[in-house]
Each structure stands twice: as C-alpha cells, then as structure tokens.
Design a protein around this motif. Structure first.
Motif, short mmCIF file in Angstrom:
data_model
loop_
_atom_site.label_atom_id
_atom_site.label_comp_id
_atom_site.label_asym_id
_atom_site.label_seq_id
_atom_site.Cartn_x
_atom_site.Cartn_y
_atom_site.Cartn_z
N SER A 21 18.01 27.29 1.52
CA SER A 21 18.19 26.20 2.01
C SER A 21 17.96 26.33 4.03
O SER A 21 16.85 27.31 3.95
CB SER A 21 20.13 26.77 2.30
OG SER A 21 20.52 27.83 3.67
N TYR A 27 20.23 20.35 9.94
CA TYR A 27 21.21 20.18 9.28
C TYR A 27 22.16 18.93 11.08
O TYR A 27 22.66 18.40 10.12
CB TYR A 27 22.61 21.15 9.07
CG TYR A 27 21.52 21.51 7.86
CD1 TYR A 27 22.06 20.66 6.06
CD2 TYR A 27 21.36 22.47 7.17
CE1 TYR A 27 21.37 20.98 4.72
CE2 TYR A 27 21.11 23.40 6.11
CZ TYR A 27 21.43 22.42 4.78
OH TYR A 27 20.55 23.31 3.94
N LEU A 196 23.33 17.70 3.16
CA LEU A 196 24.97 18.59 2.56
C LEU A 196 25.70 17.51 1.43
O LEU A 196 26.11 18.14 -0.07
CB LEU A 196 25.59 19.09 3.48
CG LEU A 196 24.95 19.83 5.12
CD1 LEU A 196 26.24 20.43 5.58
CD2 LEU A 196 24.95 21.20 4.20
N ASN A 200 25.49 19.18 -2.23
CA ASN A 200 27.23 19.15 -2.58
C ASN A 200 26.41 18.44 -4.73
O ASN A 200 26.76 19.51 -5.09
CB ASN A 200 27.41 18.76 -1.98
CG ASN A 200 29.35 18.90 -2.60
OD1 ASN A 200 29.86 20.12 -3.10
ND2 ASN A 200 29.96 18.25 -3.57
N VAL A 376 32.01 19.71 1.95
CA VAL A 376 30.56 18.88 1.88
C VAL A 376 31.02 19.52 4.11
O VAL A 376 30.61 20.39 5.03
CB VAL A 376 29.91 17.69 2.50
CG1 VAL A 376 30.01 17.14 3.65
CG2 VAL A 376 30.24 17.29 1.34
N SER A 379 30.94 23.12 4.60
CA SER A 379 29.85 23.56 5.06
C SER A 379 28.82 23.14 6.70
O SER A 379 28.15 24.09 6.54
CB SER A 379 28.49 22.56 3.57
OG SER A 379 29.04 23.20 2.59
N HIS A 380 29.64 22.45 6.76
CA HIS A 380 28.43 21.41 7.75
C HIS A 380 29.65 22.47 9.06
O HIS A 380 28.43 22.76 9.66
CB HIS A 380 29.14 20.22 8.34
CG HIS A 380 27.94 19.58 9.22
ND1 HIS A 380 26.88 19.01 8.97
CD2 HIS A 380 27.95 20.09 10.63
CE1 HIS A 380 26.10 19.17 10.38
NE2 HIS A 380 27.57 19.20 11.53
#
Length: 417
Positions: A21, A27, A196, A200, A376, A379-380
């Motif tokens: 990743s 990000y 992201l 996903n 998401v 994930s963030h």
C-alpha cells in the motif's frame, strides 16, 4: 528517510514498494490532495454523469470538482454539451450545484445571458464596440460512452479514452443507457481519502465479513483466493466453477454479448477494467434474493441471465444487469472526505410500484455503500496513525490494488511530481 510531513511529494513516491500500500502521506497530506485534483481530476478523463439525466432541451446538471465547476446540459438541438460554470464577465457561477431546468444560462450577478450552445447572446451596458463572439462559455472536452459522460478539464486530454469507447460502446448498447432513467440517487460522504475509497472497491477480500447483502449475488471465488489454503474438495469446486465460467463466457460471446475481461490498468492514462460476471443464486440481479428488481428490462434486453457487466474507472464503478444498472461516482472533497454518488437506472418507461419496487432495487447497494463508508473511515484513521506502515497486498485478492497504486505513482511522475 525524510520527514513525511515536509518532504517533497517525489520522495513519497520513491518510498512506495511494489506489492504494498501507499506511504501515509499520499493519503493524508494537503499538498498531495491538491496534486491529486490537478492530475487525476483535471488532466485525466473522469466519469461525471449520464446522458439520461438531461433528457430534454434545457435540462442541466451542475457538478463541482475541487475548485472547478461544470454544467452538463442538453441544447436546443438535442445535443449534449459540457461547459465551464464560469461567467465570461467577472467569473461568477452561473448555476448552483445539482439539477436545473433552463431556457438560457443567465448569470445572476449582471445578467449576462448565454444560449444553451454556450454562445453569449446578451451583455448589457458593454457598449456598441463590445464583441460578444469571443465571450462564449468555455467548453469542456467530453465523451458520451454508452450514455456515460466522461470529461477531461485539460486542454490536452489523454487519447487512450478511445480504447474505453471501443470496448464499452458494444458492451453497453443492449442496455440503452442513453434512454434509461435515474430511479434513485444517494450521496454518501466517506470520511477518508478518495484513494482508500477506490482501493476498497477494487477488492472483495473484505466482502464475506462485511457485505452480507452483496454476497447473495457475488461469487467470492471471482475475487481471488489462495489455492494452497483450500482443501482438496474446495479446490476441485473452484476448478469446476472456473470451467463453468469459461463455458458461460464463451456462450455469452457466441450470442453476441461481449464478456471477456478487458484491462487497461497499468502503463496507460485512462484506467479501466470490464468483465461480464456471473451472478450467484437466482442469477438475475444484485438484489437481496438475486432475482430481478424490475420486470421491465433495460433497453433492448430480453434476457435476465446475462450476469453483471461491471466497469471500473479511477473515479467510478458501474454494474449493468438485465433489469437495472448501478453507477457510482467518486469526487474528492478534501484529503479526508470523499463524495460517493450512487445512481440506480431502470428502463425509461418503468413505473415505480408497478414495474419495480424501490426498496428491492436499491437495498443491496445502499447497505453496501454504508458498510464501505465505515471501512474507509477506519482505514483513513489507520493510515493517519503514526504506527502505520505500508502493508503487503494479497497476491490473490488484492492484485487490482497493486495495479492501482502502481498506476497512481506512475501518473503523478508523468506529470512532474
């Protein structure tokens, strides 16, 4: 290693390891977000809407994309046009975001007036020597591909959009999306970076644990598996499944329905993937029981057994089935907020409550999108944590993510980052 908060974007690109990743800063950082808008949402083709959203002359849809704003409209000659939402006088916005019905485009500030062609027709108090001919609204490069509208805000759009058009026009023709209608639309703001959101969507590694509604019609084997982890019986079942898949694909192709996988996901500007997928269970549609949600099939379709023609792009995903279609558009709002706009399409003459039930039509993807929004956000939060280190992608279930990350790095470099 340079501090990720202050290092040039190029150093972050250099840190990305193949098969992993992205570094956290790609990000989370504001300068990266601005670079993403500049590169991926201004210099590349993006999906922005549908011809059928503006079915009559004077119908318009206004969409904001970062600092830019565009108007998609149908002119008096019944042609689609896309123009910048910027008055040529002093720059005021002509229309607010969302749908409108207009006979002309009139700037609310000083009443400069434009025809639906974009031509300036009225500019009060500008004097007899004022030349209106050079003050038309600025046009935007666009392509309507099977009724899906793609734009590029750059003066020099990538030419490999031709491949997407070549592949998708015949695939989408039976659905006649140009003459469908939007039965429902839902906007969800995901609390995470747009990449992201796309990552996903490009894997179903998480599906069985998170998407019970979707898994009724999705077949998990289609999204990757580790053959060494399967028992002999399960491996034999997988082999049988893929033999059946090949036979079904050949049958669809023989009947005139393009179905083979086509990927343009690396070493390109316009990123897309398409394939006709088998629908599980009853095999008709992505609904809670996998049966058709609409008795009136899309376009020229006469069969409900033609699976799901899916289409990915770098800011969209789409599913076209015999009875309805689902399109989703992704627009970044900030480094940590992303708009996901989902639309459900049915035959233009389908009547809610008669030909289709709205709950059945929308339930699976409403639930799936809400579930994905939670993932998401998680994930963030994780990539923003000081403990985050880029993780290794599954070679079986996340190959598409490695393709996407590689493409993303390459495109930033191609534009000087």
């Amino acid at each position: 290693m340079l501090n990720s908060f202050s290092s040039p974007i190029s150093s972050l690109l250099d840190q990305r390891a193949a098969g992993c990743s992205l570094p956290a800063g790609l990000y989370t950082r504001e300068d990266v977000f601005q670079a993403d808008l500049d590169v991926f949402f201004a210099k590349h083709w993006i999906y922005v809407g549908l011809e059928c959203e503006v079915p009559e002359a004077g119908d318009a849809i206004t969409l904001d994309i970062g600092p830019a704003s565009i108007i998609i409209l149908r002119d008096d000659d019944n042609a689609i046009r896309v123009v910048r939402n910027v008055c040529r006088h002093r720059g005021a916005r002509l229309l607010d975001a969302g749908p409108s019905i207009i006979s002309k485009l009139v700037c609310p500030y000083h009443q400069w007036t434009y025809e639906l062609s974009g031509e300036l027709s009225y500019a009060p108090h500008m004097g007899k020597d004022f030349d209106k001919s050079c003050r038309s609204l600025k046009p935007v490069h666009f392509r309507s591909i099977g009724g899906l509208i793609y734009i590029c805000l750059s003066d020099e759009p990538p030419e490999d959009i031709n491949r997407l058009e070549e592949v998708m026009e015949p695939r989408l023709a039976p659905y006649d999306i140009r003459n469908a209608k939007v039965a429902h639309q839902v906007d969800v703001i995901e609390e995470g970076n747009w990449k992201l959101t796309m990552e996903n969507n490009r894997e179903c590694y998480h599906c069985s644990a998170n998407h019970p509604e979707l898994c009724v019609s999705f077949i998990d084997l289609d999204f990757g598996f580790d053959p060494e982890s399967l028992s002999a019986d399960d491996l034999k079942m997988a082999e049988t499944h893929f033999a059946m898949y090949e036979a079904r694909t050949q049958s669809w192709e023989a009947d005139g329905f393009p179905s083979q996988t086509v990927e343009q996901t690396r070493d390109c500007a316009t990123n897309f993937r398409t394939q006709r997928l088998i629908i599980a269970g009853a095999g008709e549609s992505q609904t809670e029981d996998a049966t058709a949600a609409s008795s009136k099939l899309l376009g020229h379709m006469t069969r409900k057994d033609l699976g799901d023609t899916h289409l990915w792009g770098h800011n969209a995903w789409n599913h076209f089935m015999g009875d309805h279609a689902v399109t989703a558009m992704v627009i970044p709002l900030s480094a940590d907020r992303t708009l996901v706009r989902t639309k459900w399409l049915v035959h233009k003459d389908a009547v809610e409550g008669v030909d289709y039930d709205l709950h059945k039509l929308t339930h699976v993807w409403i639930e799936t999108t809400e579930q994905d929004a939670g993932l998401v956000e998680r994930s963030h939060a994780g990539v923003s944590d000081p403990a985050y280190e880029p993780g290794v992608y599954s070679p079986f279930s996340e190959r598409a993510l490695d393709d996407f990350a590689t493409w993303y790095i390459d495109r930033l470099r191609a534009h000087g980052y």
